[in-house]
Scaffold this motif. Structure first.
Motif, PDB file in Angstrom:
ATOM      1  N   GLN A 158      -8.791 -21.734  23.470  1.00  0.00           N
ATOM      2  CA  GLN A 158      -7.572 -22.539  23.409  1.00  0.00           C
ATOM      3  C   GLN A 158      -7.813 -23.829  22.631  1.00  0.00           C
ATOM      4  OE1 GLN A 158      -6.424 -24.625  27.026  1.00  0.00           O
ATOM      5  NE2 GLN A 158      -4.261 -24.205  26.608  1.00  0.00           N
ATOM      6  N   ILE A 159      -8.871 -24.538  22.987  1.00  0.00           N
ATOM      7  CA  ILE A 159      -9.173 -25.817  22.333  1.00  0.00           C
ATOM      8  C   ILE A 159      -9.479 -25.598  20.855  1.00  0.00           C
ATOM      9  CG2 ILE A 159     -10.786 -27.772  22.252  1.00  0.00           C
ATOM     10  CD1 ILE A 159     -11.013 -27.500  25.348  1.00  0.00           C
ATOM     11  N   LYS A 160     -10.200 -24.538  20.523  1.00  0.00           N
ATOM     12  CA  LYS A 160     -10.525 -24.270  19.116  1.00  0.00           C
ATOM     13  C   LYS A 160      -9.271 -24.047  18.277  1.00  0.00           C
ATOM     14  CE  LYS A 160     -15.244 -22.618  19.317  1.00  0.00           C
ATOM     15  NZ  LYS A 160     -16.178 -21.531  19.012  1.00  0.00           N
ATOM     16  N   ARG A 161      -8.215 -23.518  18.880  1.00  0.00           N
ATOM     17  CA  ARG A 161      -6.968 -23.276  18.157  1.00  0.00           C
ATOM     18  C   ARG A 161      -6.150 -24.553  17.974  1.00  0.00           C
ATOM     19  NH1 ARG A 161      -6.658 -18.658  21.639  1.00  0.00           N
ATOM     20  NH2 ARG A 161      -5.258 -19.861  22.945  1.00  0.00           N
ATOM     21  N   TRP A 162      -6.449 -25.584  18.747  1.00  0.00           N
ATOM     22  CA  TRP A 162      -5.679 -26.819  18.702  1.00  0.00           C
ATOM     23  C   TRP A 162      -5.863 -27.544  17.374  1.00  0.00           C
ATOM     24  CZ3 TRP A 162      -6.602 -29.857  23.883  1.00  0.00           C
ATOM     25  CH2 TRP A 162      -5.987 -29.167  24.916  1.00  0.00           C
ATOM     26  N   LYS A 163      -4.864 -28.357  17.056  1.00  0.00           N
ATOM     27  CA  LYS A 163      -4.976 -29.284  15.938  1.00  0.00           C
ATOM     28  C   LYS A 163      -6.014 -30.340  16.288  1.00  0.00           C
ATOM     29  CE  LYS A 163      -0.146 -28.780  14.689  1.00  0.00           C
ATOM     30  NZ  LYS A 163       1.145 -29.447  14.491  1.00  0.00           N
ATOM     31  N   ARG A 164      -6.627 -30.894  15.268  1.00  0.00           N
ATOM     32  CA  ARG A 164      -7.651 -31.927  15.466  1.00  0.00           C
ATOM     33  C   ARG A 164      -7.121 -33.093  16.299  1.00  0.00           C
ATOM     34  NH1 ARG A 164     -12.358 -33.985  13.632  1.00  0.00           N
ATOM     35  NH2 ARG A 164     -12.446 -36.241  13.432  1.00  0.00           N
TER      36      ARG A 164
END
Length: 98
Positions: free
Chosen positions: A70-76
């Motif tokens: 989930q976090i890896k898919r998030w925007k920076r």
């Protein structure tokens, strides 16, 4: 019988506002130590990403992996907000653990 274990989703940074790395492990101290030694990941070794700026504890490996994805898919910007909500100064959290 299902036993709970310790799993961690974590974020490393090269510096305040620097390059980010998101990972998952069952031994946070060991894994961050490997990153710091340059043996855990070519990416973190190449870019000097070894400052532990965020981590979450999970009792299920499935939860930890799902959160990592989930976090890896998030925007920076969202990752930065997550870090700064708990660690506004981007302090290296590793020394307090080790």
């Amino acid at each position: 019988m299902v036993r709970s274990h310790d799993y961690f989703t974590y974020i490393l940074a090269s510096k305040i506002g620097g390059t980010l790395y998101v990972g998952v492990t069952n031994d946070l101290i060991r894994r961050v130590s490997e990153h710091r030694e340059g043996t855990a990941s070519r990416f973190t070794a190449k870019y000097g990403v070894h400052r532990l700026v965020f981590f979450e504890h999970h009792t299920s490996v499935d939860q930890a992996i799902a959160r990592e994805k989930q976090i890896k898919r998030w925007k920076r910007a969202w990752k930065i907000q997550l870090i700064e909500a708990r660690n506004p100064n981007w302090d290296d959290l590793y020394p307090a653990l080790a």
